[in-house]
Design a protein around this motif. Sequence first.
Motif, PDB file in Angstrom:
ATOM      1  N   UNK A 148       0.804  -1.227   0.000  1.00 53.83           N
ATOM      2  CA  UNK A 148       0.000   0.000   0.000  1.00 53.83           C
ATOM      3  C   UNK A 148       0.836   1.275   0.000  1.00 53.83           C
ATOM      4  N   UNK A 149       2.148   1.151   0.098  1.00 61.03           N
ATOM      5  CA  UNK A 149       3.012   2.340   0.208  1.00 61.03           C
ATOM      6  C   UNK A 149       2.788   3.324  -0.947  1.00 61.03           C
ATOM      7  N   UNK A 150       2.708   2.847  -2.172  1.00 61.22           N
ATOM      8  CA  UNK A 150       2.594   3.743  -3.319  1.00 61.22           C
ATOM      9  C   UNK A 150       1.192   4.283  -3.556  1.00 61.22           C
ATOM     10  N   UNK A 151       0.178   3.574  -3.119  1.00 58.25           N
ATOM     11  CA  UNK A 151      -1.192   3.961  -3.451  1.00 58.25           C
ATOM     12  C   UNK A 151      -1.911   4.735  -2.358  1.00 58.25           C
ATOM     13  N   UNK A 152      -1.435   4.656  -1.120  1.00 54.10           N
ATOM     14  CA  UNK A 152      -2.189   5.237  -0.016  1.00 54.10           C
ATOM     15  C   UNK A 152      -2.282   6.760  -0.107  1.00 54.10           C
ATOM     16  N   UNK A 153      -1.234   7.430  -0.557  1.00 56.02           N
ATOM     17  CA  UNK A 153      -1.261   8.902  -0.626  1.00 56.02           C
ATOM     18  C   UNK A 153      -2.277   9.391  -1.652  1.00 56.02           C
ATOM     19  N   UNK A 154      -2.249   8.794  -2.831  1.00 51.12           N
ATOM     20  CA  UNK A 154      -3.177   9.216  -3.892  1.00 51.12           C
ATOM     21  C   UNK A 154      -4.625   8.936  -3.493  1.00 51.12           C
ATOM     22  N   UNK A 155      -4.890   7.746  -2.964  1.00 50.51           N
ATOM     23  CA  UNK A 155      -6.271   7.427  -2.590  1.00 50.51           C
ATOM     24  C   UNK A 155      -6.716   8.247  -1.387  1.00 50.51           C
ATOM     25  N   UNK A 156      -5.783   8.633  -0.510  1.00 52.31           N
ATOM     26  CA  UNK A 156      -6.135   9.490   0.618  1.00 52.31           C
ATOM     27  C   UNK A 156      -6.538  10.878   0.132  1.00 52.31           C
ATOM     28  N   UNK A 157      -5.829  11.409  -0.860  1.00 52.13           N
ATOM     29  CA  UNK A 157      -6.211  12.702  -1.442  1.00 52.13           C
ATOM     30  C   UNK A 157      -7.628  12.623  -2.020  1.00 52.13           C
ATOM     31  N   UNK A 158      -7.917  11.538  -2.737  1.00 51.48           N
ATOM     32  CA  UNK A 158      -9.254  11.375  -3.328  1.00 51.48           C
ATOM     33  C   UNK A 158     -10.325  11.245  -2.247  1.00 51.48           C
ATOM     34  N   UNK A 159     -10.016  10.503  -1.190  1.00 43.07           N
ATOM     35  CA  UNK A 159     -10.974  10.345  -0.089  1.00 43.07           C
ATOM     36  C   UNK A 159     -11.246  11.673   0.610  1.00 43.07           C
ATOM     37  N   UNK A 160     -10.202  12.477   0.805  1.00 42.57           N
ATOM     38  CA  UNK A 160     -10.390  13.786   1.458  1.00 42.57           C
ATOM     39  C   UNK A 160     -11.287  14.668   0.609  1.00 42.57           C
ATOM     40  N   UNK A 161     -11.042  14.709  -0.691  1.00 42.62           N
ATOM     41  CA  UNK A 161     -11.875  15.526  -1.590  1.00 42.62           C
ATOM     42  C   UNK A 161     -13.319  15.045  -1.560  1.00 42.62           C
ATOM     43  N   UNK A 162     -13.518  13.720  -1.663  1.00 46.22           N
ATOM     44  CA  UNK A 162     -14.888  13.177  -1.648  1.00 46.22           C
ATOM     45  C   UNK A 162     -15.589  13.448  -0.325  1.00 46.22           C
ATOM     46  N   UNK A 163     -14.859  13.309   0.772  1.00 50.37           N
ATOM     47  CA  UNK A 163     -15.470  13.514   2.084  1.00 50.37           C
ATOM     48  C   UNK A 163     -15.810  14.985   2.317  1.00 50.37           C
ATOM     49  N   UNK A 164     -14.945  15.899   1.876  1.00 50.61           N
ATOM     50  CA  UNK A 164     -15.238  17.331   2.022  1.00 50.61           C
ATOM     51  C   UNK A 164     -16.475  17.682   1.205  1.00 50.61           C
ATOM     52  N   UNK A 165     -16.569  17.155  -0.010  1.00 48.81           N
ATOM     53  CA  UNK A 165     -17.743  17.431  -0.842  1.00 48.81           C
ATOM     54  C   UNK A 165     -19.015  16.858  -0.220  1.00 48.81           C
ATOM     55  N   UNK A 166     -18.910  15.669   0.341  1.00 47.39           N
ATOM     56  CA  UNK A 166     -20.078  15.031   0.958  1.00 47.39           C
ATOM     57  C   UNK A 166     -20.579  15.843   2.159  1.00 47.39           C
ATOM     58  N   UNK A 167     -19.638  16.276   3.026  1.00 41.86           N
ATOM     59  CA  UNK A 167     -20.040  17.037   4.214  1.00 41.86           C
ATOM     60  C   UNK A 167     -20.514  18.431   3.829  1.00 41.86           C
ATOM     61  N   UNK A 168     -19.905  19.019   2.809  1.00 44.69           N
ATOM     62  CA  UNK A 168     -20.361  20.341   2.346  1.00 44.69           C
ATOM     63  C   UNK A 168     -21.779  20.243   1.799  1.00 44.69           C
ATOM     64  N   UNK A 169     -22.066  19.183   1.091  1.00 41.97           N
ATOM     65  CA  UNK A 169     -23.420  18.986   0.564  1.00 41.97           C
ATOM     66  C   UNK A 169     -24.420  18.785   1.701  1.00 41.97           C
ATOM     67  N   UNK A 170     -23.988  18.057   2.730  1.00 40.44           N
ATOM     68  CA  UNK A 170     -24.837  17.766   3.879  1.00 40.44           C
ATOM     69  C   UNK A 170     -25.208  19.053   4.628  1.00 40.44           C
ATOM     70  N   UNK A 171     -24.247  19.982   4.748  1.00 43.66           N
ATOM     71  CA  UNK A 171     -24.503  21.229   5.462  1.00 43.66           C
ATOM     72  C   UNK A 171     -24.868  22.378   4.542  1.00 43.66           C
ATOM     73  N   UNK A 172     -25.110  22.107   3.280  1.00 43.93           N
ATOM     74  CA  UNK A 172     -25.564  23.120   2.338  1.00 43.93           C
ATOM     75  C   UNK A 172     -24.524  24.136   1.940  1.00 43.93           C
ATOM     76  N   UNK A 173     -23.282  23.730   1.817  1.00 47.55           N
ATOM     77  CA  UNK A 173     -22.205  24.649   1.431  1.00 47.55           C
ATOM     78  C   UNK A 173     -21.763  24.456  -0.010  1.00 47.55           C
ATOM     79  N   UNK A 174     -22.576  23.852  -0.851  1.00 44.20           N
ATOM     80  CA  UNK A 174     -22.163  23.564  -2.233  1.00 44.20           C
ATOM     81  C   UNK A 174     -22.128  24.791  -3.095  1.00 44.20           C
TER      82      UNK A 174
END
Length: 174
Positions: A148-174
């Motif tokens: 997982x050494x090579x893939x964890x950083x890239x997938x973590x960036x994608x997860x952070x972006x997806x999670x921020x978008x999900x929570x922003x949508x939940x609280x109406x910040x889109x």
Amino acid sequence: MAALKYDDKNLFRMFDALDTKQRLKALKGAFRREANKVRKTAINNLRGSGIRTAPDMERGIRAIVFRRKAGFRVTIGTKAANKKTGKGEKGMHLNRQGLKKPVLIWAEGGTSERRTKNQTSYFTWSRKGHRTGRMKRYGFMSKTENQVRGTVTQSLHEEIINNIQRIAKKYGCT
């Protein structure tokens, strides 16, 4: 060769719209999701290592998201049970003699050769010391780290972006 351009202005605008508590929630959710992916990889490597696995051994591989800092760790350490309820014990395996042992720690690095001492009874040898064996090194966590050494950083960036978008949508910040 065409240059890859990514405009993240909207993402940062959305991130600024969230308050501090919601930002922290978004980041921790992404870390937790990525830590669980790494944990699943470690469990699969444990199952494929050749050691007989049991559910209590698989529960010994834990994903921990840091509280104060940004990050996570996947570990095979032990955790004591709750004193009041007796629940929450992790990393201990019940062996055939009914004793709880931290087998995962020994399985990762292996153990050295063990021996018994000579036993005496009233100054005469009653039993000679003998070998009691060793545990071979299975190395499932080091294999997981290499996978997982090579893939964890890239997938973590994608997860952070997806999670921020999900929570922003939940609280109406889109």
